[in-house]
Design a protein around this motif. Sequence first.
Motif, mmCIF file in Angstrom:
data_model
loop_
_atom_site.group_PDB
_atom_site.id
_atom_site.type_symbol
_atom_site.label_atom_id
_atom_site.label_comp_id
_atom_site.label_asym_id
_atom_site.label_seq_id
_atom_site.Cartn_x
_atom_site.Cartn_y
_atom_site.Cartn_z
ATOM 1 N N HIS A 90 0.540 -0.728 8.789
ATOM 2 C CA HIS A 90 -0.033 -1.434 7.649
ATOM 3 C C HIS A 90 0.145 -0.619 6.363
ATOM 4 O O HIS A 90 0.547 -1.155 5.320
ATOM 5 C CB HIS A 90 -1.510 -1.697 7.943
ATOM 6 C CG HIS A 90 -2.280 -2.290 6.808
ATOM 7 N ND1 HIS A 90 -2.176 -3.620 6.452
ATOM 8 C CD2 HIS A 90 -3.167 -1.736 5.945
ATOM 9 C CE1 HIS A 90 -2.969 -3.849 5.417
ATOM 10 N NE2 HIS A 90 -3.584 -2.717 5.089
ATOM 11 N N MET A 91 -0.135 0.668 6.438
ATOM 12 C CA MET A 91 0.053 1.548 5.263
ATOM 13 C C MET A 91 1.467 1.475 4.733
ATOM 14 O O MET A 91 1.692 1.536 3.525
ATOM 15 C CB MET A 91 -0.167 3.023 5.679
ATOM 16 C CG MET A 91 -1.593 3.489 5.728
ATOM 17 S SD MET A 91 -1.528 5.301 6.009
ATOM 18 C CE MET A 91 -3.264 5.630 6.294
ATOM 19 N N MET A 92 2.428 1.388 5.656
ATOM 20 C CA MET A 92 3.826 1.471 5.261
ATOM 21 C C MET A 92 4.476 0.091 5.135
ATOM 22 O O MET A 92 5.699 -0.009 4.973
ATOM 23 C CB MET A 92 4.618 2.314 6.263
ATOM 24 C CG MET A 92 4.069 3.719 6.476
ATOM 25 S SD MET A 92 3.853 4.685 4.950
ATOM 26 C CE MET A 92 5.562 4.924 4.494
ATOM 27 N N GLY A 93 3.668 -0.962 5.237
ATOM 28 C CA GLY A 93 4.212 -2.297 5.033
ATOM 29 C C GLY A 93 5.040 -2.841 6.182
ATOM 30 O O GLY A 93 5.859 -3.749 5.982
ATOM 31 N N MET B 90 0.825 -1.209 0.000
ATOM 32 C CA MET B 90 0.000 0.000 0.000
ATOM 33 C C MET B 90 0.864 1.267 0.000
ATOM 34 O O MET B 90 0.559 2.248 -0.646
ATOM 35 C CB MET B 90 -0.873 -0.005 1.255
ATOM 36 C CG MET B 90 -1.868 1.143 1.322
ATOM 37 S SD MET B 90 -2.873 0.932 2.811
ATOM 38 C CE MET B 90 -4.119 2.200 2.540
ATOM 39 N N HIS B 91 1.999 1.208 0.757
ATOM 40 C CA HIS B 91 2.814 2.425 0.889
ATOM 41 C C HIS B 91 3.425 2.853 -0.435
ATOM 42 O O HIS B 91 3.814 3.993 -0.604
ATOM 43 C CB HIS B 91 3.896 2.234 1.949
ATOM 44 C CG HIS B 91 4.813 1.075 1.675
ATOM 45 N ND1 HIS B 91 4.376 -0.236 1.720
ATOM 46 C CD2 HIS B 91 6.121 1.024 1.362
ATOM 47 C CE1 HIS B 91 5.389 -1.046 1.447
ATOM 48 N NE2 HIS B 91 6.446 -0.312 1.226
ATOM 49 N N ASN B 92 3.508 1.921 -1.373
ATOM 50 C CA ASN B 92 4.077 2.315 -2.669
ATOM 51 C C ASN B 92 3.124 3.222 -3.435
ATOM 52 O O ASN B 92 3.517 3.985 -4.293
ATOM 53 C CB ASN B 92 4.352 1.077 -3.510
ATOM 54 C CG ASN B 92 5.349 0.181 -2.793
ATOM 55 O OD1 ASN B 92 6.277 0.701 -2.165
ATOM 56 N ND2 ASN B 92 5.129 -1.129 -2.861
ATOM 57 N N THR B 93 1.841 3.115 -3.059
ATOM 58 C CA THR B 93 0.828 3.813 -3.840
ATOM 59 C C THR B 93 0.390 5.119 -3.201
ATOM 60 O O THR B 93 -0.454 5.813 -3.732
ATOM 61 C CB THR B 93 -0.393 2.899 -4.002
ATOM 62 O OG1 THR B 93 -0.984 2.745 -2.702
ATOM 63 C CG2 THR B 93 0.007 1.534 -4.530
ATOM 64 N N ILE B 94 0.932 5.454 -2.012
ATOM 65 C CA ILE B 94 0.529 6.718 -1.387
ATOM 66 C C ILE B 94 1.185 7.875 -2.129
ATOM 67 O O ILE B 94 2.405 7.909 -2.281
ATOM 68 C CB ILE B 94 0.947 6.755 0.094
ATOM 69 C CG1 ILE B 94 0.326 5.561 0.845
ATOM 70 C CG2 ILE B 94 0.528 8.063 0.730
ATOM 71 C CD1 ILE B 94 0.718 5.489 2.302
ATOM 72 N N GLU B 95 0.343 8.802 -2.572
ATOM 73 C CA GLU B 95 0.882 9.986 -3.249
ATOM 74 C C GLU B 95 1.765 10.790 -2.304
ATOM 75 O O GLU B 95 1.482 10.894 -1.123
ATOM 76 C CB GLU B 95 -0.261 10.921 -3.655
ATOM 77 C CG GLU B 95 -0.911 10.598 -4.969
ATOM 78 C CD GLU B 95 -2.051 11.596 -5.207
ATOM 79 O OE1 GLU B 95 -1.850 12.798 -4.946
ATOM 80 O OE2 GLU B 95 -3.127 11.130 -5.632
ATOM 81 N N LYS B 96 2.759 11.425 -2.836
ATOM 82 C CA LYS B 96 3.596 12.318 -2.038
ATOM 83 C C LYS B 96 2.777 13.544 -1.621
ATOM 84 O O LYS B 96 1.791 13.895 -2.269
ATOM 85 C CB LYS B 96 4.796 12.802 -2.876
ATOM 86 C CG LYS B 96 5.820 11.726 -3.204
ATOM 87 C CD LYS B 96 6.885 11.641 -2.108
ATOM 88 C CE LYS B 96 7.772 10.406 -2.262
ATOM 89 N NZ LYS B 96 7.083 9.138 -1.884
#
Lengths: 441, 441, 441, 441
Positions: free
Chosen positions: A419-422, A1-7
Amino acid sequence: MHNTIEKAAGKLGILTPGLGAVATTLIAGVEAVKKNLAQPVGSLTQMGNIRLGKRTENRFPKIKDFVPLADLNDIVFGGWDVYSDNVFEAAMKAKVLEPMLLHAVKAELEAIKPMKAVFDRSYISNLDGDHVKQAATKADLAKMVMDDIENFKEANDCARLVIVWCGSTEIYLEPSAVHETIENFEEGLRNNHPAIAPSMIYAYAAIKLGVPFMNGAPNLTCDIPALIQLAKQTETPIGGKDFKTGQTLMKTILAPGLQARALGIKGWFSSNILGNRDGYVLDHPDNFKTKEVSKLSVLEDILQPEMNPELYGEIYHKVRINYYPPHGDNKESWDNIDIFGWLGYSMQIKINFLCRDSILAAPIVLDLALFSDLAKRAGMSGIQEWLSFYFKSPQTAPDLRPEHDIFKQLIKLQNTLRHMMGEDLITHLGLDYYQDLMEAM
Amino acid sequence: MHNTIEKAAGKLGILTPGLGAVATTLIAGVEAVKKNLAQPVGSLTQMGNIRLGKRTENRFPKIKDFVPLADLNDIVFGGWDVYSDNVFEAAMKAKVLEPMLLHAVKAELEAIKPMKAVFDRSYISNLDGDHVKQAATKADLAKMVMDDIENFKEANDCARLVIVWCGSTEIYLEPSAVHETIENFEEGLRNNHPAIAPSMIYAYAAIKLGVPFMNGAPNLTCDIPALIQLAKQTETPIGGKDFKTGQTLMKTILAPGLQARALGIKGWFSSNILGNRDGYVLDHPDNFKTKEVSKLSVLEDILQPEMNPELYGEIYHKVRINYYPPHGDNKESWDNIDIFGWLGYSMQIKINFLCRDSILAAPIVLDLALFSDLAKRAGMSGIQEWLSFYFKSPQTAPDLRPEHDIFKQLIKLQNTLRHMMGEDLITHLGLDYYQDLMEAM
Amino acid sequence: MHNTIEKAAGKLGILTPGLGAVATTLIAGVEAVKKNLAQPVGSLTQMGNIRLGKRTENRFPKIKDFVPLADLNDIVFGGWDVYSDNVFEAAMKAKVLEPMLLHAVKAELEAIKPMKAVFDRSYISNLDGDHVKQAATKADLAKMVMDDIENFKEANDCARLVIVWCGSTEIYLEPSAVHETIENFEEGLRNNHPAIAPSMIYAYAAIKLGVPFMNGAPNLTCDIPALIQLAKQTETPIGGKDFKTGQTLMKTILAPGLQARALGIKGWFSSNILGNRDGYVLDHPDNFKTKEVSKLSVLEDILQPEMNPELYGEIYHKVRINYYPPHGDNKESWDNIDIFGWLGYSMQIKINFLCRDSILAAPIVLDLALFSDLAKRAGMSGIQEWLSFYFKSPQTAPDLRPEHDIFKQLIKLQNTLRHMMGEDLITHLGLDYYQDLMEAM
Amino acid sequence: MHNTIEKAAGKLGILTPGLGAVATTLIAGVEAVKKNLAQPVGSLTQMGNIRLGKRTENRFPKIKDFVPLADLNDIVFGGWDVYSDNVFEAAMKAKVLEPMLLHAVKAELEAIKPMKAVFDRSYISNLDGDHVKQAATKADLAKMVMDDIENFKEANDCARLVIVWCGSTEIYLEPSAVHETIENFEEGLRNNHPAIAPSMIYAYAAIKLGVPFMNGAPNLTCDIPALIQLAKQTETPIGGKDFKTGQTLMKTILAPGLQARALGIKGWFSSNILGNRDGYVLDHPDNFKTKEVSKLSVLEDILQPEMNPELYGEIYHKVRINYYPPHGDNKESWDNIDIFGWLGYSMQIKINFLCRDSILAAPIVLDLALFSDLAKRAGMSGIQEWLSFYFKSPQTAPDLRPEHDIFKQLIKLQNTLRHMMGEDLITHLGLDYYQDLMEAM
């Protein structure tokens, strides 16, 4: 999921309906922090750490270094109010912060002037103001708020916006048919339906535009099926209700502690004295009703008397708020808790909290703004239950009991970030430390 | 793992060095509960529930229905004391429970007569008693205690035993060479080494025989490498130190709550007044030192000032215990906590806890006895960190920081039980509730 | 004057309208004291000393040895109530005293059965009862009460009687024309005038018969010109209003102390929690109004803000009573007092009083009964201002400000007793001690 | 007498040994009051009223308008200290008053520079300083102080002087032979007798010169026969000991109130936390001893247990002072009072006083200075018992019990003023109001 969080690139606009004690304390504070005059204490996003991995790894980064949050230097503030005072004037009147501090950020605060508010005294009778939008229908008012939002975004060159309700408590409303579907609701807007309170108009405008909306008062606002549905459609994070400060904060700390030890509770009497505008609004029974419902549910949901009738079946819980001008914003609570232990023997706990209402609320607004912006970028829409941590009366899925225990709320928040950041979720089991030890010996 | 836990068949003997206020309150209480005269409130094993599975499954069994614990009707009590009063007499003198209640279980209590204690005034100068073992060496004393244990087991037809230290606080001792290895320790026993306190003699005797040993006082006792090593060899569960009641209980509830919100703490002043035998023992500075060390470590370990110097780097923590006869066993604490929030603005919390020392301690003894017996049957030996929940100063593996946060301790305890029984661990993440919801809409 | 005081010969009947918590605690207590089971603590007449002469004379007799009071052994009790429970039953229900104590005086208490009450729910809506007199007019009711009084006197062979109102708080009434003269009042009795409350009917009956009447509730009762006039005609001592217990007692102790030191007061917030019948009655706003007026006047009269506007001109005083069943008769008050000192710097005082309502009130009833009987024998009729000491809202001559400062009230009471007995009044000047010293050196 | 009181013409010099928190708060305050920046709240001489004549006369002049006191504009300040900081610097370090206020009177404060102190660390070990007089004998030191006094008087053109001890608490000393007569004492000065503490040297110097001397610490100082005798010879008013502020103030307010009602007291536990220099000095057991004796005597003298053993014979009274830096000068006290009432039923009072030490002490210094100057002009020499009102441990004639009840102390003070000015003393009898009333009806 963290790969897909926009900057978190570009400016983030934080808009607050209500530019009173809480919002001005937030704004002045962030400006002071930017100038290194003070620290954003009480803000988990800015000051808090999070444990990652095993205890022996010793990894405890600051949350702001762990998840991609907007930087304080990228924040722009704006808002609406029923008074036309700019933020400097409003902050001086609120008497929360020292004049010396306010003068140090005077230029920044004076530059922020409130937009005209959506306001109707039939929802808050102890409040009055003339800086108010005029229109034929509630639909027109909603349109005007949407225009305000879009104009603000453009004028301030914002990449993203969030809205946090910092206004007063409205009168008590029960959910009804007009709140059931977005169609009913929009028809109600056009027909000036009385069950659509001003706070709902702001919420509707925000969610319609996909702007995250967090509700700091106990009002229904976005906790109605129509707006939950709309939030899903527009992929908007929403959350509420009622900032958890002062006495309720203490209650959701203490009650889980007593319950942890299987101590019984016979009675809990909570009294508050405060002298700010909020206290004056709550001096009216219709508005206190809304607050009381929010404050009373806390214990029942934590203690679950139906599951443990011997311990919590007889609890008598009473909450009183007393307007007491000598204290101003320095809210003070006094709690008497009648507990019982082994063989039913009774004991008492008295808690006297000399707190400061807006000082406790301001960092909550900041965290909710930054986390709801994060949620938006992470593609998490609808009710954000993981932000229950900040609310007296958390908004949840219809079939779920809200969780009030602040420690479960914290784990939920932290494990959501992990969880967001794996990262691995933490369970505190830790038997492995001892298996290693065993083998080593 | 749950397949391999032995059933709790036969009688469980609970032996306590010290048959004073705490132990007699426990014993009288269990007898009263057996007769349905009262409830074992404050005991997690008897009254507590545990959540299993997802929130929507609504599974919350009582802990005693979830894990195989000894039944209260299978418990037999015994112990040692420096006074020869039987348990009825001792309970009457302790003045914790109402005479009417004690009379209702008089026969059961009178039947329990203390064995002679291992006692030496140089470790507790404010206490005196003549019901004391005489022997040439500490090794002889240890042998006499082992004989007591085995005789008790046989005389009472016990299947299993546990020992919980319910005696007074000894003078402060630092770990030294004699505590390093079991060889040194046993030599020290033979040589009457002054660093071997009476509580260590009991602990040694218990562990040597494979009887679980839990330490309710802040004394070193079994928190030394020699006895940890012995516990591994004899596959004995051990744990300590110092029952977490009253003020420290409140502290480990409240401090994590303040920390959760990233609120700073400048000072924490804790005062106690109590008038029981424990208060009198602690009126002596040497014994207070032991208690003070146990009480002071709590905050530092929870708040981790080195990780958060802006919030907790300056904390001034002071604990005082005052002997005050008018209150008897009704210990009372008063805490003043100086906190600060947003921009450093200060607030204060005052907590006044009118508690009852032995009422809070008795169910802890019961739980530790039942859980350490469970651990033994589950094959868990050595330090039981999952029982940290019950201790002011939890004994942990040498390289691990003790966890004082009562909520983390509780999750550790609960997840350990779930793990034992093959249930899913709980993380409170719960995003799935909302994914279901999302799809349903 | 002391030569002319009649001796306290024969029996004294003490009659109370209201045989609830207060009256039954009094009666059970006096019976227990007679049997040497307990001490009449809190009663100035029984336990208090009085200084006579110069400090160096060291004369401090007990008050009961100084003035001719009725002996406890000569007291007979009776009363009226809306419930038909005898005094033992009523005391058991009130749950103020331990069952064991009540059983020790059971026979005496069971023998006292209430006479039917004058009662009308329109004056106390939260109370109900069926042990009530029926009559066409209030004049008839008054006649029935007078018959009760005379029958009691004869049946119990009493030499003298006194009546102390121990009933509940009635709704708020303002003095009006019907209260102005005895003629109007008697006409009002015949016409069932709504401004004549039940308590006034008892007062009228008592005063008409020359029986001293003391009013323990904040009701108007005998504080009306008509009854003051009647008291003069029939030479009857009267007094009121509202027993000074708990929070108001503390207030009239503390406020004079702060004033003594010229400390300013900005605010005084008083909260109460109690769960007895009195608390339930006061949960109704109309009855609370009566109590509130009684409680609020205290500070203003002590501090005299008009004389000291810099110190007391801005005081914000608020009193709240909260019905809280878990506490029963164990009333608890919490006060927050915002004071200021040198250069206006603010300070705070918090007082938490864990009191027992009826335990504090019972000895006041006893003292008022004995002192009003003394006054009658001493020929002192009308308002007994020297008994202000016992009242929250002392009844005074129309042109006099009531004195609430408990220390001035005490000196007034003591100097009245000294005056009665021909002793020197005490001024605490005491310069002579130093003149003697000066000459001696 | 009032005809013979000298007018307060010319300047009055107020000298304080000790220019720390208390004295600088006084000086800065008086300068601020002169400039109309603040009010001298807490000062009876400046803000208090006194009732004259009958209640119906309505005469309540301010005390300063009733007796001839020095005017604030005629006061000149000076003093001695072990640090060489001027008063502005010392006040800034003391952190009692806001910097903004201190800056408003900076010039006046900077002008006041301390004279070198008489100081010896063996009497106050937790204090150090280098601004100290050096001399071979204590007699030489006394001579140097006398020279200081006379030089100050001349340099500042003072008509009169007074000295008020504002220094720290010295170690505990018992009266001994060297304190018995002025001859012994003067020989002791020459021989450097260890029982002559620095504070005694100041007192001797003042009294020798006929300058009134008031002692604000619990030290023996002028409470020894030698100096009492000297005060008579030189016609000098003297008084002490220990300014009555904070907790003891509350105690002498509350204890008389409980006693007034014949309520029993079983225990009184008093805890204090403070973080100023005074707190640091008292952290040393030898100095705390002196303070403890002063604080403990209060209750016993008020309650007179020997006269009322049933009520006060068993009282357990304990006082603790805890050094707690986070609070600075904001001393805080917490009291637990175990009382009992009717039939021995127990109740509890908890008082939490968030006070400010120097704010409470400063106006006492002012009043003592002005009243002792008045006494001098009125020809009242030796011990001024009428000023007991201001002291924790009032100095009295040898055969007299000190009076601690603040209300008796206040009447004594007020009746002394009335007596000085030829007004009627007040007894609060007031029966005449009702005789008038009686006749009028």
